[in-house]
Design a protein around this motif. Structure first.
Motif, PDB file in Angstrom:
ATOM      1  N   LYS A  37       0.814  -1.221   0.000  1.00  0.00           N
ATOM      2  CA  LYS A  37       0.000   0.000   0.000  1.00  0.00           C
ATOM      3  C   LYS A  37       0.848   1.272   0.000  1.00  0.00           C
ATOM      4  O   LYS A  37       0.341   2.363  -0.219  1.00  0.00           O
ATOM      5  N   TYR A  38       2.130   1.132   0.322  1.00  0.00           N
ATOM      6  CA  TYR A  38       2.991   2.305   0.487  1.00  0.00           C
ATOM      7  C   TYR A  38       4.316   2.169  -0.259  1.00  0.00           C
ATOM      8  O   TYR A  38       4.732   1.072  -0.615  1.00  0.00           O
ATOM      9  N   ARG A  39       4.996   3.328  -0.421  1.00  0.00           N
ATOM     10  CA  ARG A  39       6.397   3.329  -0.813  1.00  0.00           C
ATOM     11  C   ARG A  39       7.153   4.016   0.331  1.00  0.00           C
ATOM     12  O   ARG A  39       6.575   4.822   1.065  1.00  0.00           O
ATOM     13  N   THR A  83      12.028   9.093   7.688  1.00  0.00           N
ATOM     14  CA  THR A  83      11.497   7.993   6.872  1.00  0.00           C
ATOM     15  C   THR A  83       9.976   8.059   6.915  1.00  0.00           C
ATOM     16  O   THR A  83       9.379   8.095   8.000  1.00  0.00           O
ATOM     17  N   LEU A  84       9.381   8.101   5.743  1.00  0.00           N
ATOM     18  CA  LEU A  84       7.914   8.158   5.660  1.00  0.00           C
ATOM     19  C   LEU A  84       7.397   7.023   4.791  1.00  0.00           C
ATOM     20  O   LEU A  84       8.108   6.533   3.919  1.00  0.00           O
ATOM     21  N   HIS A  85       6.157   6.625   5.028  1.00  0.00           N
ATOM     22  CA  HIS A  85       5.481   5.707   4.116  1.00  0.00           C
ATOM     23  C   HIS A  85       4.351   6.482   3.444  1.00  0.00           C
ATOM     24  O   HIS A  85       3.554   7.126   4.125  1.00  0.00           O
ATOM     25  N   CYS A  86       4.331   6.415   2.099  1.00  0.00           N
ATOM     26  CA  CYS A  86       3.384   7.247   1.355  1.00  0.00           C
ATOM     27  C   CYS A  86       2.653   6.387   0.310  1.00  0.00           C
ATOM     28  O   CYS A  86       3.289   5.580  -0.379  1.00  0.00           O
ATOM     29  N   PRO A  87       1.323   6.548   0.164  1.00  0.00           N
ATOM     30  CA  PRO A  87       0.616   5.820  -0.896  1.00  0.00           C
ATOM     31  C   PRO A  87       1.193   6.203  -2.262  1.00  0.00           C
ATOM     32  O   PRO A  87       1.516   7.373  -2.493  1.00  0.00           O
ATOM     33  N   PRO A  88       1.334   5.223  -3.193  1.00  0.00           N
ATOM     34  CA  PRO A  88       1.990   5.470  -4.483  1.00  0.00           C
ATOM     35  C   PRO A  88       1.437   6.678  -5.247  1.00  0.00           C
ATOM     36  O   PRO A  88       2.217   7.418  -5.848  1.00  0.00           O
ATOM     37  N   VAL A  89       0.134   6.920  -5.192  1.00  0.00           N
ATOM     38  CA  VAL A  89      -0.435   8.024  -5.992  1.00  0.00           C
ATOM     39  C   VAL A  89       0.052   9.396  -5.562  1.00  0.00           C
ATOM     40  O   VAL A  89       0.002  10.336  -6.354  1.00  0.00           O
ATOM     41  N   HIS A  90       0.484   9.525  -4.315  1.00  0.00           N
ATOM     42  CA  HIS A  90       0.855  10.857  -3.826  1.00  0.00           C
ATOM     43  C   HIS A  90       2.366  11.086  -3.764  1.00  0.00           C
ATOM     44  O   HIS A  90       2.818  12.088  -3.225  1.00  0.00           O
ATOM     45  N   LEU A  91       3.143  10.152  -4.319  1.00  0.00           N
ATOM     46  CA  LEU A  91       4.598  10.240  -4.156  1.00  0.00           C
ATOM     47  C   LEU A  91       5.197  11.519  -4.719  1.00  0.00           C
ATOM     48  O   LEU A  91       5.985  12.193  -4.067  1.00  0.00           O
TER      49      LEU A  91
END
Ligand SMILES: Nc1ncnc2c1ncn2[C@@H]1O[C@H](COP(=O)(O)OP(=O)(O)OP(=O)(O)O)[C@@H](O)[C@H]1O
Ligand SMILES: O=P(O)(O)OC[C@H]1O[C@H](OP(=O)(O)OP(=O)(O)O)[C@H](O)[C@@H]1O
Ligand SMILES: [Mg+2]
Length: 325
Positions: free
Chosen positions: A238-240, A277-285
């Motif tokens: 779910k994240y990058r 370090t962050l985890h971000c949903p792919p669409v908002h990268l």
């Protein structure tokens, strides 16, 4: 020796390849020690697990009877073959493959029949005129009965179909059908159309637990390990991972990133040297990368994640709650 934990995996058909790929992605590698035609398998590293390779419909019935602990199968088969499915099995998670709709379809030539209400009129008229009821060809007998009853349609009878259901109206063995469709190509090729409100179920493959299985302490522990792998992979996909370093990163900025881009900070705010370090949903990268640079970051690196192991395992928590009920 304790009884094995049994995980049922589709052995053929549309779900097979996707199901195996799903377990592999979760880091669970399935093996058939006695060759490709063997219907019993193992998982590397989990000695007490037995894989039962079965057809998708057989998996649904074995789950109902408690012969397997966990299994992958289509929701359509569970809803059709298990009365009170929600009491007897738990749909732990939908898996994003095997998507198909169970639908009511009638000949395209019936231009005035668009809805279940229209169908109700037509079936009643048909019975009055022909002194027999309209026939619905299907293998989804229970889903059909419940759906038609919910729409007040009563003047019909079911003709059980074992295959090639879409052909039934053309060959004259039924007037309409209830069947599963994905692309709609088979329906169209047979001159059929789906009623506007004729989608009975939107199905896809699910990971399913059986209530009746032998949930010993060991079995629960095995389920926890399997579900931990699956949850770790689901959370990762779910994240990058976004990494950067800049002075002046603060709580307000992280809140804004959370609200605007759905970002989570799994290890808290920046380290003493400013690493973040962050985890971000792919669409908002990209938007997040721009935001971080606007606020002083020189470099932002983005990497994919294979697994994220959290203390909480939502899938196992769901299973435990179900087994407690
Ligand atoms: N287009 C589709 N047509 C039929 N099933 C589909 C489709 N797309 C996804 N599925 C899912 O795959 C499940 C199994 O279908 P499939 O025809 O592959 O099984 P099978 O191995 O033929 O099983 P069986 O021999 O019991 O029919 C369906 O019940 C449904 O959940
Ligand atoms: O909407 P579509 O994409 O055209 O797919 C629908 C068709 O696929 C399935 O048959 P399947 O190929 O599984 O054969 P089976 O009936 O022998 O299982 C299903 O029973 C439909 O006939
Ligand atoms: Mg089939």
């Amino acid at each position: 020796m304790t009884a094995p934990f049994v995980l049922a995996v589709p052995s053929k058909g549309r779900l097979q390849e996707n199901a195996e790929a799903f377990f592999t992605r979760a880091g669970l590698s399935l093996a058939k020690p006695r060759g490709a035609r063997d219907y019993r398998g193992t998982i590397a590293g989990l000695d007490n697990v037995e894989i039962a390779y079965l057809s998708a419909s057989e998996i649904a019935s074995q789950l109902a009877r408690g012969m397997v602990h966990l299994g992958v199968t289509g929701e359509d088969l569970l809803r059709e073959s298990i009365p009170d499915a929600d009491k007897r099995v738990l749909l732990i998670d939908s898996l994003g493959f095997g998507s198909a709709n169970v639908v009511v379809a009638v000949p395209q030539a019936w231009i005035d029949v668009r809805t279940m209400a229209d169908l109700d009129d037509v079936t009643t008229g048909f019975r009055a005129q022909h002194n027999r009821r309209m026939r619905v060809a299907t293998k989804y007998i229970n889903l059909t009965r419940n759906f038609f009853a919910a729409h007040g349609v009563v003047d019909y009878r079911i003709v059980e179909s074992a295959g090639a259901t879409e052909g039934a109206p053309a060959v004259g063995t039924a007037e309409m059908i209830v069947d599963i469709t994905t692309t709609g190509a088979t329906l169209a090729a047979n001159g059929l159309k789906v009623l506007d409100d004729g989608v009975i179920l939107r199905s896809q493959a699910n990971l399913v637990a059986s209530r009746e299985a032998d949930w010993s302490t060991e079995a629960r522990e095995t389920a926890r390990v399997i579900l931990d792998h699956i949850a770790a992979r689901a959370r990762a996909s779910k994240y990058r991972e976004v990494r950067t370093r800049f002075a002046g990163c603060n709580e307000a900025l992280l809140n804004e990133a959370h609200n605007r881009f759905g970002v989570v900070a799994p290890f808290g705010g920046p380290t003493s040297s400013g690493m973040l370090t962050l985890h971000c949903p792919p669409v908002h990268l990209y938007a997040l990368g721009s935001f971080l640079r606007e606020h002083g970051a020189d470099t932002v690196s983005i990497a994919s994640l294979d697994y994220v192991l959290d203390r909480e395992n939502p899938l196992f928590a769901k299973l435990e709650a179900f087994l407690r009920q």
